[in-house]
Design a protein around this motif. Structure first.
Motif, PDB file in Angstrom:
ATOM      1  N   ILE A 125      43.603  18.443  -3.819  1.00 53.09           N
ATOM      2  CA  ILE A 125      42.750  17.272  -3.644  1.00 53.09           C
ATOM      3  C   ILE A 125      43.583  15.994  -3.795  1.00 53.09           C
ATOM      4  O   ILE A 125      44.454  15.908  -4.665  1.00 53.09           O
ATOM      5  CB  ILE A 125      41.581  17.284  -4.655  1.00 53.09           C
ATOM      6  CG1 ILE A 125      40.603  16.158  -4.376  1.00 53.09           C
ATOM      7  CG2 ILE A 125      42.075  17.259  -6.094  1.00 53.09           C
ATOM      8  CD1 ILE A 125      39.272  16.310  -5.109  1.00 53.09           C
ATOM      9  N   ALA A 126      43.336  15.042  -2.899  1.00 53.30           N
ATOM     10  CA  ALA A 126      43.999  13.733  -2.970  1.00 53.30           C
ATOM     11  C   ALA A 126      42.929  12.662  -3.099  1.00 53.30           C
ATOM     12  O   ALA A 126      41.950  12.658  -2.345  1.00 53.30           O
ATOM     13  CB  ALA A 126      44.852  13.499  -1.731  1.00 53.30           C
ATOM     14  N   PHE A 127      43.124  11.774  -4.053  1.00 52.93           N
ATOM     15  CA  PHE A 127      42.208  10.647  -4.266  1.00 52.93           C
ATOM     16  C   PHE A 127      42.845   9.403  -3.644  1.00 52.93           C
ATOM     17  O   PHE A 127      43.850   8.899  -4.150  1.00 52.93           O
ATOM     18  CB  PHE A 127      41.953  10.430  -5.751  1.00 52.93           C
ATOM     19  CG  PHE A 127      41.374  11.617  -6.451  1.00 52.93           C
ATOM     20  CD1 PHE A 127      40.017  11.872  -6.402  1.00 52.93           C
ATOM     21  CD2 PHE A 127      42.193  12.508  -7.146  1.00 52.93           C
ATOM     22  CE1 PHE A 127      39.478  12.978  -7.051  1.00 52.93           C
ATOM     23  CE2 PHE A 127      41.665  13.606  -7.789  1.00 52.93           C
ATOM     24  CZ  PHE A 127      40.295  13.855  -7.736  1.00 52.93           C
ATOM     25  N   VAL A 128      42.292   8.922  -2.541  1.00 47.41           N
ATOM     26  CA  VAL A 128      42.838   7.763  -1.822  1.00 47.41           C
ATOM     27  C   VAL A 128      41.938   6.574  -2.136  1.00 47.41           C
ATOM     28  O   VAL A 128      40.788   6.509  -1.677  1.00 47.41           O
ATOM     29  CB  VAL A 128      42.886   8.047  -0.312  1.00 47.41           C
ATOM     30  CG1 VAL A 128      43.502   6.860   0.422  1.00 47.41           C
ATOM     31  CG2 VAL A 128      43.678   9.324  -0.031  1.00 47.41           C
ATOM     32  N   HIS A 184      48.082  -3.367   1.165  1.00 51.09           N
ATOM     33  CA  HIS A 184      48.822  -3.612   2.403  1.00 51.09           C
ATOM     34  C   HIS A 184      49.685  -2.417   2.784  1.00 51.09           C
ATOM     35  O   HIS A 184      50.122  -2.278   3.925  1.00 51.09           O
ATOM     36  CB  HIS A 184      49.691  -4.871   2.266  1.00 51.09           C
ATOM     37  CG  HIS A 184      50.715  -4.770   1.205  1.00 51.09           C
ATOM     38  ND1 HIS A 184      50.415  -4.928  -0.151  1.00 51.09           N
ATOM     39  CD2 HIS A 184      52.062  -4.523   1.266  1.00 51.09           C
ATOM     40  CE1 HIS A 184      51.517  -4.783  -0.851  1.00 51.09           C
ATOM     41  NE2 HIS A 184      52.523  -4.535  -0.032  1.00 51.09           N
ATOM     42  N   GLU A 185      49.953  -1.539   1.805  1.00 43.67           N
ATOM     43  CA  GLU A 185      50.648  -0.289   2.059  1.00 43.67           C
ATOM     44  C   GLU A 185      50.185   0.739   1.032  1.00 43.67           C
ATOM     45  O   GLU A 185      49.562   0.400   0.026  1.00 43.67           O
ATOM     46  CB  GLU A 185      52.167  -0.470   1.953  1.00 43.67           C
ATOM     47  CG  GLU A 185      52.656  -0.853   0.578  1.00 43.67           C
ATOM     48  CD  GLU A 185      54.167  -1.007   0.523  1.00 43.67           C
ATOM     49  OE1 GLU A 185      54.819  -0.798   1.566  1.00 43.67           O
ATOM     50  OE2 GLU A 185      54.690  -1.299  -0.562  1.00 43.67           O
ATOM     51  N   ALA A 186      50.485   1.994   1.300  1.00 49.45           N
ATOM     52  CA  ALA A 186      50.075   3.071   0.400  1.00 49.45           C
ATOM     53  C   ALA A 186      51.207   3.429  -0.545  1.00 49.45           C
ATOM     54  O   ALA A 186      52.379   3.470  -0.162  1.00 49.45           O
ATOM     55  CB  ALA A 186      49.668   4.303   1.213  1.00 49.45           C
ATOM     56  N   THR A 187      50.845   3.659  -1.806  1.00 51.53           N
ATOM     57  CA  THR A 187      51.782   4.193  -2.786  1.00 51.53           C
ATOM     58  C   THR A 187      51.221   5.518  -3.293  1.00 51.53           C
ATOM     59  O   THR A 187      50.094   5.893  -2.960  1.00 51.53           O
ATOM     60  CB  THR A 187      51.979   3.220  -3.960  1.00 51.53           C
ATOM     61  OG1 THR A 187      50.702   2.991  -4.582  1.00 51.53           O
ATOM     62  CG2 THR A 187      52.534   1.882  -3.475  1.00 51.53           C
ATOM     63  N   ILE A 217      44.257   1.105   6.105  1.00 52.24           N
ATOM     64  CA  ILE A 217      43.588   2.416   6.087  1.00 52.24           C
ATOM     65  C   ILE A 217      44.433   3.477   6.777  1.00 52.24           C
ATOM     66  O   ILE A 217      44.545   4.624   6.302  1.00 52.24           O
ATOM     67  CB  ILE A 217      42.202   2.302   6.751  1.00 52.24           C
ATOM     68  CG1 ILE A 217      41.261   1.479   5.862  1.00 52.24           C
ATOM     69  CG2 ILE A 217      41.603   3.675   7.041  1.00 52.24           C
ATOM     70  CD1 ILE A 217      39.884   1.246   6.454  1.00 52.24           C
ATOM     71  N   ASN A 218      45.048   3.143   7.892  1.00 52.40           N
ATOM     72  CA  ASN A 218      45.843   4.114   8.642  1.00 52.40           C
ATOM     73  C   ASN A 218      46.974   4.675   7.792  1.00 52.40           C
ATOM     74  O   ASN A 218      47.176   5.898   7.707  1.00 52.40           O
ATOM     75  CB  ASN A 218      46.408   3.439   9.895  1.00 52.40           C
ATOM     76  CG  ASN A 218      47.151   4.398  10.807  1.00 52.40           C
ATOM     77  OD1 ASN A 218      46.545   5.174  11.534  1.00 52.40           O
ATOM     78  ND2 ASN A 218      48.478   4.341  10.779  1.00 52.40           N
ATOM     79  N   LEU A 271      47.329   8.718   6.475  1.00 50.47           N
ATOM     80  CA  LEU A 271      48.480   9.504   6.924  1.00 50.47           C
ATOM     81  C   LEU A 271      49.339   9.922   5.737  1.00 50.47           C
ATOM     82  O   LEU A 271      49.899  11.030   5.724  1.00 50.47           O
ATOM     83  CB  LEU A 271      49.301   8.705   7.932  1.00 50.47           C
ATOM     84  CG  LEU A 271      48.607   8.380   9.258  1.00 50.47           C
ATOM     85  CD1 LEU A 271      49.581   7.713  10.217  1.00 50.47           C
ATOM     86  CD2 LEU A 271      48.013   9.636   9.890  1.00 50.47           C
ATOM     87  N   THR A 272      49.439   9.057   4.732  1.00 46.61           N
ATOM     88  CA  THR A 272      50.180   9.421   3.524  1.00 46.61           C
ATOM     89  C   THR A 272      49.523  10.601   2.827  1.00 46.61           C
ATOM     90  O   THR A 272      50.201  11.535   2.354  1.00 46.61           O
ATOM     91  CB  THR A 272      50.268   8.224   2.567  1.00 46.61           C
ATOM     92  OG1 THR A 272      50.949   7.142   3.211  1.00 46.61           O
ATOM     93  CG2 THR A 272      51.000   8.599   1.283  1.00 46.61           C
TER      94      THR A 272
END
Length: 769
Positions: A301-304, A343-346, A378-379, A383-384
């Motif tokens: 499971i991933a929590f975004v 602005h970006e995913a970590t 969001i994109n 994808l991450t």
């Protein structure tokens, strides 16, 4: 003193029936008559006789006594049911009255004991057979000039006299009986008619039903197609179900089912079919009541979590708390990751990690540091999440919980491109569960993300609790027990199944499938799923009959789900004439409120309003709306409560309060497992000086519309001439004897148009009236 007649109708009394039988019933006190006072002899000579008085008017049906309490307690042990009823009535009048208490009892109910107490004293009563009871019902209906009791024709009757009912005082009635219940293919039906709104002028102060079940055979499933119940499952062999209401009009029958079986996963199939037509079915798939650690599948499971600037403040606080709750409730063999994004995913970790105590504690600290700042990518976030997992593991379901409060503003911002990127990356059948927070989200994008990636969506409005919503959802999906489910019906042709794809089965929940079927006979239904990398099959023998009309709620349940599915297709992919025509046809036939048919249908006796009619025919009144008209109707009605804010709701908007509410309510239609969706919509149309008011009502599988003083069958064609039948005449009762299903239809009122075997019958007032 004139011997005026008052009529009292009291709330429904419990009736139990097996799967194959019907045991409709109701307690009624009829003819509560004022008792004239007794005066001592008068010494003066009698007065001259008065001239004859005019013939009294028929008694008024809306002069009932009040019901303070209606409590039912039923215990079922290995098929033996003991039912106890406790009712309190109140006489609000200033006269002592007497009445007759009647209890309709189906002919196929075998009683071993029947007792009745009024104010602590046992009352003698008489149990009448079907024919004698029929004569009594018909006599009462004709005398009272009131068709309400017609729905109980064909039942036996328990009758008792109650006297006195003193003015301004309460009368307490206790009744109990014992009966045997029979299991049919492992399914037992409990029925408790509560349709009293048409009999009572005031709500019942307290209504409660409690059923306790014990069985030597495991109880696989307990469910209600009529009411929201609190269900408790202390063990495989015990269950309880309860319902309680305060100051309510009990306006529809209360019923539930429980299924018995020895298989690990329960599968219950209910059917409904009228002669010469395709049938309807409802399949419910239930996991074991108690699951061990070995039964629960390990999951990934991933929590975004959106941490953009718009999430700052209370929303971020609630998101942190909800995330920490989920982390604290991971199973030991689960793997997880946390992916905040602006602005970006970590990422919390470069890849999924085991839910050890050390890892979850570190993740909770990581959650405490989340802050709302920046834009919304969001994109990149999704994808991450899709690339952070190792090679697809068939043994473990992979879930992504995605939470955002905004629209894409950074990186790839075109919804179509985001959808294409996510679907292309999702090669491992990952399930994406979407949560939109507030009204600034793009509902079309989020809904399509969920639809195209085998997930679900939900929205948290500004006045709702994000922490509670997310935590509640996680509890439902925290323990998967069978993945990638499918149902096969052998050589039986089935179609129009909703939902089209089943998904996974989780501990403590059920999957419900509604559909249509052709052909008949005993068939093998096969449930297939994946558990720890292995395909497993469970086979259930089920009969699909050529005619079965017990479960008459199934057609509307199926239609409600199909309408919800079609509305979602229109929301997300655009409208066309075929879709709109199908929605109008289903909504008209089954009484479902939609943006194209702006009216409300409730159970018999309930009041509703219908907005916007074009011409006299139902088809004209309920169709022909273009998208602009539909949005305007949906803005006014839109399946909302009257107290809701009425601004901006539209089926076609992608963002805003209206779009969020439209998405939520269409999802409710798709998820309606009981067919009981009752949405209090109120609308009216100004026509000159008068307001046009129309009502709609469901009777079994029929929909009736109130136009003027008449209830009109939805199947009636106005071009067809009706056959007139005088109400309460011998011909009237003969028609009911020939077609017993008409009794409940005629119980709606005196002016009815109903279609039976191609003939349209219209009941009309007698010449004397």
């Amino acid at each position: 003193m004139t011997r005026q007649t008052l009529r009292l109708c009291i709330t429904m009394v419990t009736m139990l029936a097996t799967y194959a039988g019907s045991a409709g019933g109701q307690t009624i006190i009829i003819d509560p008559r004022p008792v004239p006072p007794i005066h001592p002899p008068h010494p003066h000579p009698p007065r001259p006789p008065r001239p004859p008085r005019p013939r009294p008017r028929p008694p008024q049906r809306n002069m009932p006594l009040e019901v303070k309490k209606h409590a039912v307690d039923t215990s079922i042990v290995d098929g033996v049911a003991v039912t106890k009823l406790d009712q309190v009535f109140f006489n609000p009048y200033d006269r002592t009255v007497e009445g007759t208490y009647i209890f309709p009892l189906a002919d196929d109910v075998a009683l071993s004991k029947f007792s009745m107490y009024v104010n602590g004293q046992e009352i003698e009563g008489k149990l009448l057979g079907v024919e004698e009871a029929r004569r009594q019902y018909e006599s009462i209906v004709a005398k009272m000039r009131d068709p309400a009791l017609l729905e109980y024709l064909g039942t036996r009757m328990f009758r008792a006299r109650i006297f006195p009912i003193n003015p301004k005082t309460e009368v307490r009635v206790k009744l109990s009986y014992t009966q045997m219940l029979i299991s049919h293919d492992g399914l037992v039906r409990y029925r408790y008619p509560l349709g009293t709104e048409k009999h009572l002028a005031a709500p019942v102060e307290t209504v409660s039903v409690l059923v306790n079940i014990e069985s030597k055979t495991p109880i696989k499933s307990v469910f209600s197609p009529s009411h929201k119940m609190v269900i408790s499952r202390p063990s495989e062999y015990k269950a309880s179900a309860s319902y309680e209401g305060k100051n309510v009009f009990a306006d529809k029958n209360f019923e539930f089912y429980y299924a018995l079986g020895d298989k690990e996963f329960g599968l219950t199939v209910l059917t409904y079919r009228e002669g010469g037509q395709d049938g309807f079915f409802l399949a419910r798939i239930a996991p074991p009541v108690k699951t061990s650690a070995q039964d629960v599948l390990a999951k990934d499971i991933a929590f975004v979590i959106d941490t953009s600037g718009s999430m700052a403040g209370e929303k971020m606080d609630q998101a942190r708390k909800a995330l920490k709750f989920c982390l604290s409730n991971l199973n030991r063999e689960d793997r997880f990751n946390v992916i905040p994004f602006s602005h970006e995913a970590t990422t919390f970790r470069d890849t999924l990690v085991l839910a050890t105590g050390e890892n979850t504690e570190e993740a909770r600290k990581f959650a405490d540091e989340l802050r709302g700042i920046g834009g919304t990518n969001i994109n990149d976030a999704l994808l991450t999440a899709l690339t952070s997992a190792p090679t697809a593991d068939a043994d473990r379901p992979y879930l992504i919980i995605f939470l955002t409060d905004g629209q894409p503003t950074i990186g790839v911002t075109e919804p179509d491109e985001i959808l294409k990127n996510v679907s292309g990356k999702n090669t491992g059948r990952v399930r994406l569960f979407v949560f939109g927070v507030g009204y600034d989200v793009n509902t079309h994008l989020l809904d399509l993300l969920a639809e195209q990636n085998r997930g679900a969506r939900d929205y948290v409005e500004p006045d709702e609790d994000l922490e509670l919503t997310l935590a509640s959802f996680y509890r439902k999906v925290s323990e998967p027990v069978l993945a990638d489910l499918s149902l096969s019906f052998g050589d039986l042709k089935v179609y129009d199944m909703f939902p089209p794809e089943l998904g996974d089965l989780f501990a403590g929940s059920e999957l419900v499938v509604a559909g249509r079927y052709k052909d008949v006979g005993a068939k093998a239904v096969t449930l297939t799923g994946t558990r720890r990398g292995k395909k497993e099959r469970f086979v259930y023998e089920t009969t699909f009959p050529s005619e079965a009309q017990t479960h008459d709620f199934l057609p509307r349940l199926w239609a409600t789900r199909k309408v919800g599915y079609l509305l979602d297709q229109i929301r997300l992919h655009g409208a066309n004439k075929e879709l709109k025509d199908t929605i109008v046809e289903l909504a008209t036939k089954y009484g479902i409120v939609t943006p194209y048919t702006a009216y409300l249908v409730t159970e018999p006796g309930s009041v509703a309003w219908r907005h916007r009619g074009r011409g006299n025919r139902l088809a004209q009144a309920l169709s022909g709306l273009d998208e602009e008209d539909m949005s305007a109707d949906y803005k006014r009605l839109a399946m909302r409560r009257p107290q809701d804010d009425r601004s901006g709701e539209s089926l076609f908007s992608g963002a805003g309060a209206g779009a969020v509410r439209a998405s939520k309510r269409v999802r409710i239609l798709q998820d309606d497992a009981a067919g009981t969706l009752v949405i209090p919509v109120f609308a009216e149309r100004q026509e000159g000086e008068a307001k046009k008011r129309e009502l709609a009502s469901r009777v079994g599988n029929r929909t009736f519309y109130r136009i003027g003083e008449r209830w009109i069958d939805a199947d009636y064609d106005e071009e067809v001439e009706t056959k007139k039948v005088e109400v309460f005449s011998e011909e009237y009762f003969q028609l009911i004897r020939k077609h017993p299903e008409l009794a409940k239809c005629f119980a709606l009122g005196e002016r009815i148009i109903v279609v039976v075997d191609g003939t349209a019958y219209e009941t009309v007032p007698s010449a004397e009236e």
